[in-house]
Design an enzyme around this catalytic site. Structure first.
Site, PDB file in Angstrom:
ATOM      1  N   VAL A 177      43.062  42.517  31.702  1.00  0.00           N
ATOM      2  CA  VAL A 177      42.657  41.130  31.929  1.00  0.00           C
ATOM      3  C   VAL A 177      41.738  41.044  33.138  1.00  0.00           C
ATOM      4  CG1 VAL A 177      44.729  40.132  30.895  1.00  0.00           C
ATOM      5  CG2 VAL A 177      44.726  40.668  33.322  1.00  0.00           C
ATOM      6  N   ASP A 178      40.774  40.152  33.037  1.00  0.00           N
ATOM      7  CA  ASP A 178      39.933  39.830  34.183  1.00  0.00           C
ATOM      8  C   ASP A 178      40.735  38.906  35.094  1.00  0.00           C
ATOM      9  OD1 ASP A 178      37.639  39.706  35.740  1.00  0.00           O
ATOM     10  OD2 ASP A 178      36.941  37.893  34.742  1.00  0.00           O
ATOM     11  N   LYS A 179      40.435  38.881  36.373  1.00  0.00           N
ATOM     12  CA  LYS A 179      41.178  38.027  37.300  1.00  0.00           C
ATOM     13  C   LYS A 179      40.674  36.589  37.278  1.00  0.00           C
ATOM     14  CE  LYS A 179      40.294  38.050  41.701  1.00  0.00           C
ATOM     15  NZ  LYS A 179      39.996  36.602  41.953  1.00  0.00           N
ATOM     16  N   THR A 185      41.059  33.925  34.329  1.00  0.00           N
ATOM     17  CA  THR A 185      42.102  34.342  33.385  1.00  0.00           C
ATOM     18  C   THR A 185      43.458  34.271  34.078  1.00  0.00           C
ATOM     19  OG1 THR A 185      40.543  35.813  32.267  1.00  0.00           O
ATOM     20  CG2 THR A 185      42.880  36.166  31.850  1.00  0.00           C
TER      21      THR A 185
END
Length: 666
Positions: free
Chosen positions: A335-337, A340
Site C-alpha cells: 500500500v502507498d502511504k 491510502t
C-alpha cells in the site's frame, strides 16, 4: 412482445410442455390397464413401459405421447449438438442426443422422454440461475435515471436523461435520481451513493462536490453542472465493466472447458466399448447419459457470476474471473502511504517555540510569510492555519528560493527567512544549539514532517505538518491478516521516521521508505521473487509501474475515474479501506464454492458410473440424480449472493475543525 410470446420463448416452456405430455402418457396407460391391473408405485413411474400389458390403440397412443414428450424436450438439445459438431465441438448435448435417439430406436420411449425432459429442466435452471446471479447487473441498470430536470432559457424543463447536454445545469430535488455525473455549483443536499460505492450512509454534498448518475437525493436541493452524460457516466462504465467481468473466464473454468472437450469423446468411446463387450445397448445408452458432466460444466460460471455480482453490489469491481481467482491467492498487500493509509490532506499539528521573546502567533506568521510564494504541498496547511488565526500573509510574496531536499529561503520585508531541515541551517550558517534538530527528530518520530523556522541568523521555532492516519487504516490491516494475507507492506516516498510512525500506528508488517516510483516497482518484484502473490494499492499515477507489475492492481476511490474503472484489476468505488479485505474475503469464498461444486459434480458422476456397473442404476434414475446434483451446485453458488459477515460500511467519522495548531513550549 406480449405475455404469451414471452412464455413461448421463455426458459420453462419446453420442460413444462414435455412434462405435461409425459403425465398424459402415464394417465392413458393407467386408464388402459385399469386400477386393478396396475400398481402405481415409484418403480412403475420409472419403468412404465414394463407395465404396458395391453395391446391396441390405447397403448400405442400412450407411447405416442411419450415419444412426443421426448421430441419436444429433445429437439433443442439435438439442434444445439449439431451446431456444436459443425463448429468441431463435442459437448454434453451430443451425449444426451445420442442416448435419447438410441432409446427411441430400441423402443424405450420413457427413457428417451425422461432423459430429455430432465436435461431440459437442467438447462432452464441454469439459465434462471445465471439470470439470478446477474441480479447485481440488473439492479445497476435499474437505477439508471429515466428523466432529468434541466434549466433551458431560464426555465425548468423535464426531459429524458439521455437528452441532457454537456455543460447544462441539472436540478436535483429531494427524492430524485441524479441523471448525470457532474459538479455541484449551488445548493446543499445528502446523496445516497450505494449504487456506486456500496456505502449505505448518505454523503453530504456542497458547492464543488462531485455527484454521480444513478445516485439518489435524500434531502436538499442541488444545481449540478453536467460533466458526464449517457455512456460517459460512472454508472454506465460500471455496468459495462461488470458485464464484461461476468463473461470473462477464470483459469479453472477454461480448464473445465478443455476437460469437457476430451471427456465427452472418452465417455462415448467407453459406452461403445461397454455395449460391444456386453451386447447390452441399454447399458451403453445409460453410460452416455450418466457420463454427462452437466453439474461440472455449470459449477464454475455460476460461482463466478454470483461472486462478481455480489462484489459489484458492494461497490467492488473485479475485472474478471481470472482476477477473482488470483485475488483468492493474495499473500501480500503493498500500500502507498499518502491517500491510502492517510487522509491525503496534511494539517499543521505542532508549533515548537525556541525563542522565548516570541509567541506561537509570531512563529506562525513568519512561517506563513515564507511559504506564501512556495508551490510545495506542505505550504498549504501552514497558510490555512495562519489565515484562520488572522496572521496570514497579505500582498505579493517576496523572493522565494527553493533549496532542493532542504527547504526554502524567502525574503520577507527585507529579512531572510529559512524554513526547512537542519542541513538548510548548515548551508546558510545559521547556528543551532541542537534544540531545533532535537525537536525536529522528536516530531518526525511521531509521524510528522518538521520544518525549522529561522529569521535572519536565529532559529525561532519548529512547525510540524502531518497527514492524519485514516480512522479505518489499522482495522484494514487487521482484517487483511484475518483474510489470510501474510504480509502488509508500506511503499512510500516519505522519510523513514515518518513511515515508521505511520506503520507502527496501523500495524504494517514491513516498511519501505524514501522510494522513487521505480523503487516501488523493485519492491514489488522482490516480494514476487519471495513467492508472494501481490496486490498493490495506489493512486495509479506515481505508482503506475508497481501497479502494472503486481499480480493484482487495486484502485481506491475509483468512482468518477474512467481510467481507474477500466484499467484496475480491482476498483474500489468508494473511499472505504475496509472494502479491500472484503474483496479478498469474497474472492476466497467464491473460489471455495467453485472447488466444492467441482467435487460435488465429480463425485456424483463417479458414484453413478459405479452404480451402473454394479447394477441398480437405470438411465432415468441416473439422470434424476444427475439433475439433482445440478440443483445442489446451483444452490451452493447462490449462497454467494448473500451479504457475508465481513461486508463493510464506511464508519461514521468525527469531523472536527481546529483553528490553529497544538502549542508545545520548548
Amino acid at each position: 412482445m406480449n405475455r404469451l410470446q414471452k412464455w413461448v420463448y421463455g426458459n420453462w416452456s419446453v420442460p413444462i410442455v414435455s412434462g405435461m405430455l409425459i403425465i398424459l402418457s402415464f394417465a392413458i396407460q393407467w386408464l388402459a390397464g385399469g386400477v386393478a391391473d396396475l400398481t402405481v408405485s415409484p418403480q412403475w413411474w420409472l419403468e412404465a413401459g414394463a407395465h404396458a400389458t395391453h395391446a391396441g390403440a390405447v397403448f400405442t397412443l400412450g407411447d405416442g405421447f411419450m415419444l412426443a414428450a421426448a421430441v419436444v424436450a429433445g429437439y433443442g438439445i439435438v439442434a444445439k449438438a449439431v451446431r456444436a459438431l459443425i463448429a468441431n465441438v463435442i459437448g454434453i448435448d451430443l451425449l444426451v442426443s445420442v442416448a435419447a435417439i438410441g432409446a427411441v430406436i430400441i423402443g424405450n420411449f420413457w427413457e428417451a422422454a425422461a432423459v430429455t425432459f430432465l436435461f431440459a429442466i437442467g438447462h432452464a435452471l441454469e439459465a434462471a440461475t445465471l439470470n439470478k446471479t446477474r441480479s447485481a447487473l440488473a439492479e445497476l441498470v435499474a437505477v439508471a435515471p429515466d428523466s432529468a430536470i434541466v434549466v433551458r432559457n431560464g426555465e425548468q424543463q423535464e426531459i429524458p436523461a439521455g437528452q441532457v447536454r454537456m455543460g447544462e445545469i441539472v436540478l436535483v430535488k429531494n427524492g430524485a435520481k441524479v441523471p448525470v455525473d457532474g459538479q455541484v455549483v449551488s445548493g446543499t443536499g445528502a446523496i445516497d451513493e450505494a449504487s456506486i460505492t456500496g456505502e449505505a450512509i448518505p454523503v453530504e454534498k456542497i458547492k464543488g462536490s462531485q455527484v454521480f448518475a444513478g445516485t439518489v437525493s435524500r434531502g436538499g436541493f442541488l444545481q449540478v453542472l453536467a460533466t458526464g452524460i449517457g455512456a460517459d457516466t460512472t454508472l454506465a462504465r460500471i455496468v459495462h465493466r461488470v458485464e464484461e467481468a461476468q463473461d470473462a473466464k477464470a483459469k479453472t473454468q477454461a480448464f473445465i472447458d478443455r476437460f469437457s472437450r476430451w471427456y465427452t469423446p472418452a465417455v462415448m468411446v467407453l459406452a461403445l466399448v461397454a455395449g460391444l463387450i456386453s451386447g447390452d445397448v441399454v447399458l451403453a445408452l445409460t453410460l452416455l447419459v450418466i457420463g454427462c458432466p452437466g453439474a461440472l460444466v455449470i459449477s464454475i460460471p455460476v460461482a463466478i457470476v454470483a461472486g462478481i455480482g455480489r462484489a459489484a453490489r458492494n461497490g467492488i469491481l473485479i475485472k474478471g474471473g481470472e482476477f477473482l481467482e488470483t485475488s483468492a491467492r493474495i499473500s501480500a498487500v503493498a500500500v502507498d502511504k499518502t491517500g491510502t493509509l492517510t487522509e491525503g490532506r496534511p494539517q499543521l499539528t505542532d508549533i515548537v517555540l525556541l525563542d522565548s521573546a516570541l509567541d506561537r502567533t509570531e512563529v506562525l506568521r513568519w512561517a506563513a510569510a515564507a511559504e506564501a510564494g512556495s508551490e510545495h504541498p506542505l505550504a498549504r496547511p501552514i497558510l490555512e492555519t495562519a489565515q484562520a488565526d488572522g496572521v496570514g500573509p497579505h500582498g505579493i510574496p517576496g523572493t522565494v528560493t527553493p533549496v532542493p531536499g532542504k527547504g526554502i529561503v524567502s525574503d520577507v520585508d527585507g529579512r531572510q527567512v529559512l524554513i526547512g531541515n537542519p542541513p538548510l541551517l548548515e548551508q546558510y550558517n545559521v547556528p543551532d544549539d541542537g534544540s531545533a534538530a532535537q525537536a525536529a527528530k522528536a516530531l518526525a518520530a511521531d509521524g510528522k514532517t518538521p520544518m525549522i523556522v529561522a529569521v535572519d541568523d536565529k532559529v525561532i521555532g519548529v512547525v510540524a505538518v502531518a497527514d492524519q492516519i485514516r480512522q479505518d487504516a489499522p482495522e484494514m490491516v487487521a482484517r487483511l491478516h484475518q483474510a489470510g494475507v501474510e504480509k502488509v507492506v508500506m511503499l512510500t516516498g516519505d522519510t523513514r521516521l515518518v513511515a515508521e510512525a505511520i506503520g507502527t500506528a496501523t500495524g504494517i508488517d514491513e516498511i519501505h521508505a524514501s522510494l522513487l516510483p521505480e523503487d516501488k516497482l523493485d519492491a514489488v518484484v522482490q516480494l514476487q521473487q519471495e513467492g508472494h502473490i501481490i496486490a498493490m494499492v495506489g493512486d495509479g499515477v506515481n505508482d503506475a509501474p508497481a501497479l502494472a507489475t503486481a499480480n493484482i492492481g487495486v484502485a481506491m476511490g475509483a468512482a468518477g475515474s474512467a481510467v481507474a474503472v477500466e484499467t484496475a484489476d480491482i476498483a474500489l468505488m468508494g473511499d472505504n479501506l475496509l472494502k479491500l479485505p472484503e474483496a479478498i474475503g469474497l474472492a476466497k469464498r467464491t473460489v471455495s464454492v467453485m472447488r466444492q461444486n467441482i467435487a460435488i459434480a465429480l463425485i456424483t458422476v463417479v458414484l453413478l458410473l459405479a452404480g451402473i456397473f454394479a447394477g441398480g442404476v437405470t438411465m432415468s434414475i441416473g439422470m434424476l440424480v444427475h439433475e439433482a446434483s445440478v440443483l445442489v451446485v446451483i444452490a451452493n453458488a447462490m449462497r454467494l449472493l448473500r451479504n457475508a459477515q465481513g461486508s463493510t460500511e464506511m464508519p461514521k467519522r468525527e469531523r472536527t475543525t481546529e483553528k490553529g495548531a497544538k502549542q508545545v513550549t520548548a
